[in-house]
Scaffold this active site. Sequence first.
Site, PDB file in Angstrom:
ATOM      1  N   ASN A   9       0.864  -1.178   0.000  1.00 58.39           N
ATOM      2  CA  ASN A   9       0.000   0.000   0.000  1.00 58.39           C
ATOM      3  C   ASN A   9       0.904   1.232   0.000  1.00 58.39           C
ATOM      4  O   ASN A   9       1.489   1.574   1.022  1.00 58.39           O
ATOM      5  CB  ASN A   9      -0.888  -0.036   1.247  1.00 58.39           C
ATOM      6  CG  ASN A   9      -1.921   1.079   1.260  1.00 58.39           C
ATOM      7  OD1 ASN A   9      -1.885   1.986   0.423  1.00 58.39           O
ATOM      8  ND2 ASN A   9      -2.830   1.020   2.209  1.00 58.39           N
ATOM      9  N   LYS A  16       3.572   0.772   2.866  1.00 56.64           N
ATOM     10  CA  LYS A  16       3.245  -0.259   3.849  1.00 56.64           C
ATOM     11  C   LYS A  16       3.384  -1.616   3.169  1.00 56.64           C
ATOM     12  O   LYS A  16       2.928  -1.759   2.017  1.00 56.64           O
ATOM     13  CB  LYS A  16       1.777  -0.081   4.238  1.00 56.64           C
ATOM     14  CG  LYS A  16       1.506  -0.059   5.718  1.00 56.64           C
ATOM     15  CD  LYS A  16       0.026  -0.236   5.915  1.00 56.64           C
ATOM     16  CE  LYS A  16      -0.621   0.818   6.730  1.00 56.64           C
ATOM     17  NZ  LYS A  16      -2.043   0.664   6.900  1.00 56.64           N
ATOM     18  N   ARG A  91      -2.336  -2.052  -3.706  1.00 54.91           N
ATOM     19  CA  ARG A  91      -3.597  -1.319  -3.553  1.00 54.91           C
ATOM     20  C   ARG A  91      -3.562  -0.162  -4.551  1.00 54.91           C
ATOM     21  O   ARG A  91      -2.608   0.614  -4.576  1.00 54.91           O
ATOM     22  CB  ARG A  91      -3.683  -0.770  -2.139  1.00 54.91           C
ATOM     23  CG  ARG A  91      -4.908   0.041  -1.937  1.00 54.91           C
ATOM     24  CD  ARG A  91      -4.974   0.605  -0.558  1.00 54.91           C
ATOM     25  NE  ARG A  91      -6.300   1.151  -0.337  1.00 54.91           N
ATOM     26  CZ  ARG A  91      -6.659   1.730   0.773  1.00 54.91           C
ATOM     27  NH1 ARG A  91      -5.821   1.817   1.773  1.00 54.91           N
ATOM     28  NH2 ARG A  91      -7.875   2.202   0.919  1.00 54.91           N
ATOM     29  N   HIS A 180     -13.057   2.143  -0.618  1.00 53.52           N
ATOM     30  CA  HIS A 180     -13.014   1.146   0.469  1.00 53.52           C
ATOM     31  C   HIS A 180     -13.596  -0.191   0.020  1.00 53.52           C
ATOM     32  O   HIS A 180     -14.022  -1.000   0.849  1.00 53.52           O
ATOM     33  CB  HIS A 180     -13.821   1.595   1.711  1.00 53.52           C
ATOM     34  CG  HIS A 180     -13.223   2.727   2.485  1.00 53.52           C
ATOM     35  ND1 HIS A 180     -13.993   3.680   3.098  1.00 53.52           N
ATOM     36  CD2 HIS A 180     -11.955   3.054   2.768  1.00 53.52           C
ATOM     37  CE1 HIS A 180     -13.215   4.548   3.715  1.00 53.52           C
ATOM     38  NE2 HIS A 180     -11.957   4.201   3.529  1.00 53.52           N
ATOM     39  N   ASN A 211     -10.649   6.937   9.969  1.00 58.09           N
ATOM     40  CA  ASN A 211     -10.404   8.352   9.708  1.00 58.09           C
ATOM     41  C   ASN A 211     -11.122   8.749   8.406  1.00 58.09           C
ATOM     42  O   ASN A 211     -11.700   9.823   8.305  1.00 58.09           O
ATOM     43  CB  ASN A 211      -8.898   8.594   9.629  1.00 58.09           C
ATOM     44  CG  ASN A 211      -8.581  10.047   9.814  1.00 58.09           C
ATOM     45  OD1 ASN A 211      -9.281  10.775  10.531  1.00 58.09           O
ATOM     46  ND2 ASN A 211      -7.559  10.500   9.139  1.00 58.09           N
ATOM     47  N   ARG A 241     -12.844  15.301   6.797  1.00 57.88           N
ATOM     48  CA  ARG A 241     -13.645  15.525   5.575  1.00 57.88           C
ATOM     49  C   ARG A 241     -15.096  15.770   5.948  1.00 57.88           C
ATOM     50  O   ARG A 241     -15.621  15.139   6.863  1.00 57.88           O
ATOM     51  CB  ARG A 241     -13.568  14.300   4.651  1.00 57.88           C
ATOM     52  CG  ARG A 241     -12.269  14.204   3.880  1.00 57.88           C
ATOM     53  CD  ARG A 241     -12.162  12.893   3.117  1.00 57.88           C
ATOM     54  NE  ARG A 241     -11.228  11.983   3.759  1.00 57.88           N
ATOM     55  CZ  ARG A 241     -11.007  10.731   3.371  1.00 57.88           C
ATOM     56  NH1 ARG A 241     -11.665  10.236   2.352  1.00 57.88           N
ATOM     57  NH2 ARG A 241     -10.135   9.972   4.002  1.00 57.88           N
ATOM     58  N   ARG A 285     -11.161   9.463  19.418  1.00 57.65           N
ATOM     59  CA  ARG A 285     -10.866   9.236  20.850  1.00 57.65           C
ATOM     60  C   ARG A 285     -10.867  10.554  21.617  1.00 57.65           C
ATOM     61  O   ARG A 285     -11.414  10.646  22.722  1.00 57.65           O
ATOM     62  CB  ARG A 285      -9.518   8.532  21.020  1.00 57.65           C
ATOM     63  CG  ARG A 285      -9.575   7.071  20.654  1.00 57.65           C
ATOM     64  CD  ARG A 285      -8.224   6.484  20.476  1.00 57.65           C
ATOM     65  NE  ARG A 285      -7.595   6.993  19.248  1.00 57.65           N
ATOM     66  CZ  ARG A 285      -6.601   6.392  18.605  1.00 57.65           C
ATOM     67  NH1 ARG A 285      -6.103   5.275  19.078  1.00 57.65           N
ATOM     68  NH2 ARG A 285      -6.099   6.907  17.506  1.00 57.65           N
ATOM     69  N   GLY A 331     -10.921   1.563  12.247  1.00 58.45           N
ATOM     70  CA  GLY A 331     -10.477   2.103  13.544  1.00 58.45           C
ATOM     71  C   GLY A 331     -11.595   2.407  14.526  1.00 58.45           C
ATOM     72  O   GLY A 331     -11.578   1.942  15.669  1.00 58.45           O
ATOM     73  N   GLU A 334     -14.300  -0.800  14.840  1.00 55.22           N
ATOM     74  CA  GLU A 334     -13.803  -1.966  15.586  1.00 55.22           C
ATOM     75  C   GLU A 334     -13.578  -1.661  17.060  1.00 55.22           C
ATOM     76  O   GLU A 334     -13.594  -2.567  17.894  1.00 55.22           O
ATOM     77  CB  GLU A 334     -12.458  -2.433  14.987  1.00 55.22           C
ATOM     78  CG  GLU A 334     -12.589  -3.057  13.614  1.00 55.22           C
ATOM     79  CD  GLU A 334     -11.251  -3.218  12.898  1.00 55.22           C
ATOM     80  OE1 GLU A 334     -10.221  -3.413  13.577  1.00 55.22           O
ATOM     81  OE2 GLU A 334     -11.229  -3.139  11.663  1.00 55.22           O
ATOM     82  N   GLU A 382      -7.455  -5.327   4.680  1.00 55.10           N
ATOM     83  CA  GLU A 382      -7.313  -5.051   3.250  1.00 55.10           C
ATOM     84  C   GLU A 382      -6.053  -5.710   2.698  1.00 55.10           C
ATOM     85  O   GLU A 382      -6.023  -6.160   1.562  1.00 55.10           O
ATOM     86  CB  GLU A 382      -7.288  -3.536   3.011  1.00 55.10           C
ATOM     87  CG  GLU A 382      -8.653  -2.915   3.261  1.00 55.10           C
ATOM     88  CD  GLU A 382      -8.631  -1.414   3.453  1.00 55.10           C
ATOM     89  OE1 GLU A 382      -8.092  -0.957   4.479  1.00 55.10           O
ATOM     90  OE2 GLU A 382      -9.140  -0.692   2.575  1.00 55.10           O
TER      91      GLU A 382
HETATM   92  P1  AMP Z   1      -8.388   3.878  10.477  1.00 52.32           P
HETATM   93  O1  AMP Z   1      -8.497   5.000   9.510  1.00 52.32           O
HETATM   94  O2  AMP Z   1      -9.260   2.714  10.180  1.00 52.32           O
HETATM   95  O3  AMP Z   1      -6.962   3.487  10.774  1.00 52.32           O
HETATM   96  O4  AMP Z   1      -8.954   4.454  11.868  1.00 52.32           O
HETATM   97  C1  AMP Z   1      -8.296   5.474  12.549  1.00 52.32           C
HETATM   98  C2  AMP Z   1      -9.233   6.100  13.534  1.00 52.32           C
HETATM   99  O5  AMP Z   1      -9.779   5.115  14.413  1.00 52.32           O
HETATM  100  C3  AMP Z   1      -8.543   7.109  14.443  1.00 52.32           C
HETATM  101  O6  AMP Z   1      -8.561   8.392  13.899  1.00 52.32           O
HETATM  102  C4  AMP Z   1      -9.383   7.054  15.684  1.00 52.32           C
HETATM  103  O7  AMP Z   1     -10.316   8.091  15.595  1.00 52.32           O
HETATM  104  C5  AMP Z   1     -10.169   5.761  15.612  1.00 52.32           C
HETATM  105  N1  AMP Z   1      -9.910   4.887  16.774  1.00 52.32           N
HETATM  106  C6  AMP Z   1      -8.915   4.011  16.974  1.00 52.32           C
HETATM  107  N2  AMP Z   1      -9.028   3.407  18.182  1.00 52.32           N
HETATM  108  C7  AMP Z   1     -10.143   3.928  18.759  1.00 52.32           C
HETATM  109  C8  AMP Z   1     -10.818   3.716  19.996  1.00 52.32           C
HETATM  110  N3  AMP Z   1     -10.378   2.853  20.912  1.00 52.32           N
HETATM  111  N4  AMP Z   1     -11.939   4.432  20.230  1.00 52.32           N
HETATM  112  C9  AMP Z   1     -12.407   5.304  19.329  1.00 52.32           C
HETATM  113  N5  AMP Z   1     -11.826   5.538  18.141  1.00 52.32           N
HETATM  114  C10 AMP Z   1     -10.709   4.859  17.858  1.00 52.32           C
END
Ligand code: AMP
Length: 394
Positions: A9, A16, A91, A180, A211, A241, A285, A331, A334, A382
Amino acid sequence: MPTKIMSINAGSSSLKFQLFEMPTEKTVAKGLFERLGSQDNAVFSYSFGTAKEKKELNRFSHKEAVDFLLNFLIEKKILSSLEELKGVGHRVAHGGEAFPHSCVIGIQEEAVIDELCQLAPLHNPVNLVGIRSFKEALPGVKQVAVFDTAFHQTMPSKNYIYPIPYDYYTQDGIRKYGFHGTSHQYVGDEAAKALGEQVESLKIISCHLGNGASICAIKNGKSFDTSMGFTPLAGLMMGTRCGDIDPSILTYLQKNKKMTPEDVEAMMNQQSGFLGVSQLSNDSRDILKAASEDNPQARLALDIFTNRVKTTIGAYAAEMGGIDVVIFTAGIGENSAEIRQLCCSDLAFLGIELDENRNQEGQSFIQKDGKSVYVMVIPTNEELKIAQDTFELV
Ligand code: AMP
């Protein structure tokens, strides 16, 4: 005899990688190069078995990172020779209408991915840098492209044509593409496996909340509708966004605040979403914590985000004429029980109701007993999906 497949990626300043043994799907090694192509030294982090390391390298281009990586894998005896590597899966952000499936990248495919840079100017060019670097370093190894858009090519035209003059579609390719796709397809298939059902027999709503965030309606095992559009800016509110807003806001700002198209684009992509509304952070968070401390703008940001997820679930249930499974992934999906709960509140009339304990524990199934809709938490992968498609094609 197990085969080694690499999943790649490439981002604007990062690369990555994850090396899989197939068909066992075991991760052999994985890692990340950061700060590529910049004035700074590159940073390389990796894990391999129990070994984990992060170190600073020289100033590296993407190509130099690929050469370093291949040497590194041999030096550490992760690969006995480069011949062990049977395929590299990349990717690729945008496959337009040309690529409804993953494909082996020949000269013609590479040229089309290049042409599609005009639809994804931030992503396809760096994806191509990754592809070309590996092609040069490993001329005998098949390179495969796995597109973020491919899964959504099955949407019916009523769901991808925008109600603007039709010539913009035929002449300029302006339509909903969706993104996605690799993640939505992966978690949809995983849900069906976990239920012991054929994916074709389920009506699934997959919520990829990270994100970047999008939702996909999966009907008969195919993408039926999705919330991202011509670009990954559309649909839900995200970290920075805005998602869907009245399009007239753009021309209003350009005319009345003398903002340039670039200013408006930056505002919508980088200064909006959680960050823009809360004026605190793009990270959910931080927003959850501030909201729990009664920060009104953080609470508002959370309410807007979760309300958009909820209204999209409702819309897709209506579009598909029902719903069997809701999936939360990425993120936020999950990891945040609170956001999952807020997204599902008031949806009992659709048969969606969460069990508080299961949700808090982040179990795979989090619906209340006896409810008609399964609600699942499924970690997306992914990289694995890229490796699966690559293995199949080589
Ligand atoms: P991703 O783009 O899938 O890597 O997700 C990243 C986002 O997941 C981060 O900006 C966080 O806002 C969110 N995230 C990760 N861990 C947590 C958590 N324990 N609680 C709430 N949001 C989380």
